[in-house]
Design an enzyme around this catalytic site. Structure first.
Site, mmCIF file in Angstrom:
data_model
loop_
_atom_site.group_PDB
_atom_site.id
_atom_site.type_symbol
_atom_site.label_atom_id
_atom_site.label_comp_id
_atom_site.label_asym_id
_atom_site.label_seq_id
_atom_site.Cartn_x
_atom_site.Cartn_y
_atom_site.Cartn_z
ATOM 1 N N GLU A 31 -20.352 -11.464 31.641
ATOM 2 C CA GLU A 31 -20.491 -12.566 30.686
ATOM 3 C C GLU A 31 -19.669 -12.375 29.421
ATOM 4 O OE1 GLU A 31 -24.861 -14.226 31.916
ATOM 5 O OE2 GLU A 31 -24.810 -12.534 30.532
HETATM 6 N N1 IFG Z 1 -27.440 -12.349 33.270
HETATM 7 C C1 IFG Z 1 -27.062 -11.309 32.305
HETATM 8 C C2 IFG Z 1 -28.177 -10.398 31.826
HETATM 9 C C3 IFG Z 1 -29.515 -11.113 31.687
HETATM 10 C C4 IFG Z 1 -29.810 -11.843 32.988
HETATM 11 C C5 IFG Z 1 -31.222 -12.424 32.954
HETATM 12 C C6 IFG Z 1 -26.272 -9.965 34.187
HETATM 13 C C7 IFG Z 1 -25.300 -8.957 34.720
HETATM 14 C C8 IFG Z 1 -28.772 -12.919 33.185
HETATM 15 N N2 IFG Z 1 -26.045 -10.446 32.951
HETATM 16 O O1 IFG Z 1 -27.228 -10.300 34.862
HETATM 17 O O2 IFG Z 1 -27.812 -9.835 30.567
HETATM 18 O O3 IFG Z 1 -29.522 -11.981 30.583
HETATM 19 O O4 IFG Z 1 -31.613 -12.868 34.219
#
Ligand code: IFG
Length: 525
Positions: free
Chosen positions: A334
């Site tokens: 992200e």
């Molecule tokens: N995606 C984000 C996490 C977390 C997650 C919550 C990943 C690798 C959503 N990154 O999963 O930091 O916020 O379900």
């Protein structure tokens, strides 16, 4: 009259020391109730071994790890049985007792597997390596009456079902991730989670130590990271951080249960806590405020800034020195505020820094957008069943840890009624967590490219240990089974029965598990 008085007194005493009616204490656990399902398990009908006040626990002479595992078994059994259960190591093993031996195991069990034999006169766990003895003792743990997990003396007897097991893992990497950044969890809370995951032969604990909302590990060369960056959390609470001694305590506690810690410093995104702690790390020289919300993708380390790499080198250097395991996780997910060119440049550079400190890189699969070192491991977390850049990296030799969010993310709600957790990857109940094949899930990522599985628990909505347990149980054992058991044993019907049999033990252990409506839970569990 007098006899009646004695009888009522005796019953009273029995009930007062037992958390459950005496009858339950004597219930022989089914030999086939073990999770993860062993490679092969054959019960010996009509045979049980009874643990008694005369039972000795024997460990391989000269093996400190074997003695440690034997000591853990004794520490489990002494409070609930009231038996002395001496732990000895001398040649030859005593005829009557529980023996943990590093000889006589078949080569097929490898370094993490074991052979378990329960007869009327002895219990013998054989392995080639101490990790295998530990795995065998986890299976033995699950074959004990559930009252063995009580912390006060329970009524006996203590029968263990007779039989023969030969067992070893399908994948060497069976992980659990705990996000201690969104909400901070103490050393004691992490150690309890280690107790729980190691019962299911999980052998890696990935700690998500930094994010926008918190920095959780003290770094001597950058003291404000923990002091300031660790001073809050989602929702504005006090947060917290691990001193380096705390982190080492977690590492040691995990190692004694053959769990290897994988520390993650997420970057270049998910870095607001670091950027808030040091203005000079920001491209504009201005530190943003601490963040206590739950948005993602808004932060980035300053890729063109030379200081960024000095910072990373010093952070990784201190963390590597505290981490006996082979891996450092660099995150990489992200990074919406980092342009693609900068992202690739950054990941290329950080891999070199980690390698220079003698560690192997793991990153979320987004790192496949950079040029990966041959040893770098990608952790897949998307909800798709194909990912072209990852497949290309795999064709080039990259290995993968499977964490598809719609199958393994323990912060996903079970269903629309679950108050904790999120639902962006969909609802995950037992059948979904169990219903996939890690070795044949992703296009272009075959079994030989898969190191194993990991179940992440993100903690935006998770605050307490009961919250952790509600989300992890019963789904974590499903992921543990996918990582350990042969695909040939994969059967939802059979798994549901074995999972249900875990419920009574979780109740005695005080694990706050979700009573999934997909499982038949034994009465009272
Ligand atoms: N995606 C984000 C996490 C977390 C997650 C919550 C990943 C690798 C959503 N990154 O999963 O930091 O916020 O379900």
């Amino acid at each position: 009259m007098f006899r009646a008085l004695i009888l009522s007194f005796a019953i009273g005493v029995a009930l007062s020391v037992s958390a459950v009616p005496p009858a339950a204490a004597a219930t022989v656990v089914s030999f086939t109730s073990v999770v993860p399902a062993p490679v092969s398990a054959t019960a010996t009908a009509g045979v049980t071994y009874s643990i008694t006040s005369g039972t000795t626990i024997y460990s391989e002479p000269g093996s400190t790890p074997a003695a440690q595992t034997a000591g853990q078994l004794a520490a489990l059994l002494r409070p609930s049985t009231g038996f002395p259960l001496p732990v000895v190591s001398s040649n030859p093993a005593p005829a009557d007792g529980i023996a943990l031996l590093l000889s006589g195991a078949p080569a097929s069990v490898g370094t993490q597997g074991y052979q378990l034999d329960v007869t009327a006169t002895s219990i013998v766990v054989r392995a080639n390596q101490p990790a295998g003895l530990f795995a065998g003792v986890q299976t033995l743990h699950q074959l004990l009456p559930v009252t063995a997990d009580a912390t006060t003396v329970q009524a006996g007897p203590w029968p263990v079902p007779g039989g023969h097991i030969v067992d070893y893992p399908r994948f060497t990497h069976r992980g659990a991730m705990l996000d201690v950044a969104r909400h901070f969890f103490t050393v004691t809370q992490v150690e309890r989670y280690i107790d729980e995951i190691s019962l299911y032969k999980i052998d890696y604990l990935h700690l998500h130590l930094s994010d926008d909302q918190g920095w959780r590990i003290a770094v001597n060369s950058w003291p404000n990271l923990a002091a300031y960056g660790g001073s809050t959390e989602v929702g504005g609470g006090a947060g917290g951080y691990y001193t380096q001694a705390d982190y080492s305590a977690i590492v040691s506690y995990a190692a004694a249960r053959f769990v290897t810690v994988i520390p993650e410093i997420d970057m270049p995104g998910h870095t607001n806590a670091a950027l808030a702690s040091y203005a000079q790390l920001n491209c504009n020289g201005v530190a943003p405020p601490l963040y206590t919300g739950t948005n993602v993708g808004f932060s980035s380390l300053c890729v063109p800034l030379a200081l960024t790499y000095t910072f990373i080198d010093q952070v990784i250097g201190e963390l590597a020195a505290l981490t006996p395991g082979p891996y450092i996780h660099i995150g990489g997910d992200e990074a919406s505020s980092t342009n693609a060119t900068d992202y690739a440049t950054f990941v290329d550079h950080v891999q070199q820094i980690v390698a220079a400190h003698g560690k192997t890189v793991i990153g979320w699969h987004n790192i496949a957008g950079a040029t990966l070192l041959p040893s770098t491991v990608a952790q897949f977390w998307d909800t798709t069943t194909s990912n072209a850049p990852l497949a290309a990296a795999v064709a080039n030799g990259t290995k993968v840890i499977m964490s598809p969010a719609n199958k393994t993310y323990l912060d996903m709600k079970y269903n629309h009624k679950t108050t904790l957790g999120q639902n962006w990857a969909g609802y995950i109940d037992v059948s979904t967590a169990y219903g996939w094949n890690p070795g044949a899930y992703l296009t272009g990522v075959g079994e030989s490219s898969v190191l194993g599985v990991e179940a992440p628990l993100w903690t935006e909505t998770i605050v307490t240990t009961p919250n952790i347990e509600y989300m992890a149980f019963p789904r974590l054992p499903a992921i543990a089974e996918l990582g350990w058991s042969p695909w040939s044993t994969h059967s939802l019907t059979a798994f549901n029965l074995r999972l249900g049999a875990q419920g009574p033990r979780w109740k005695v252990m005080g694990i706050n598990y979700y009573h999934s409506t997909q499982i038949t839970w034994p009465t009272g569990s």
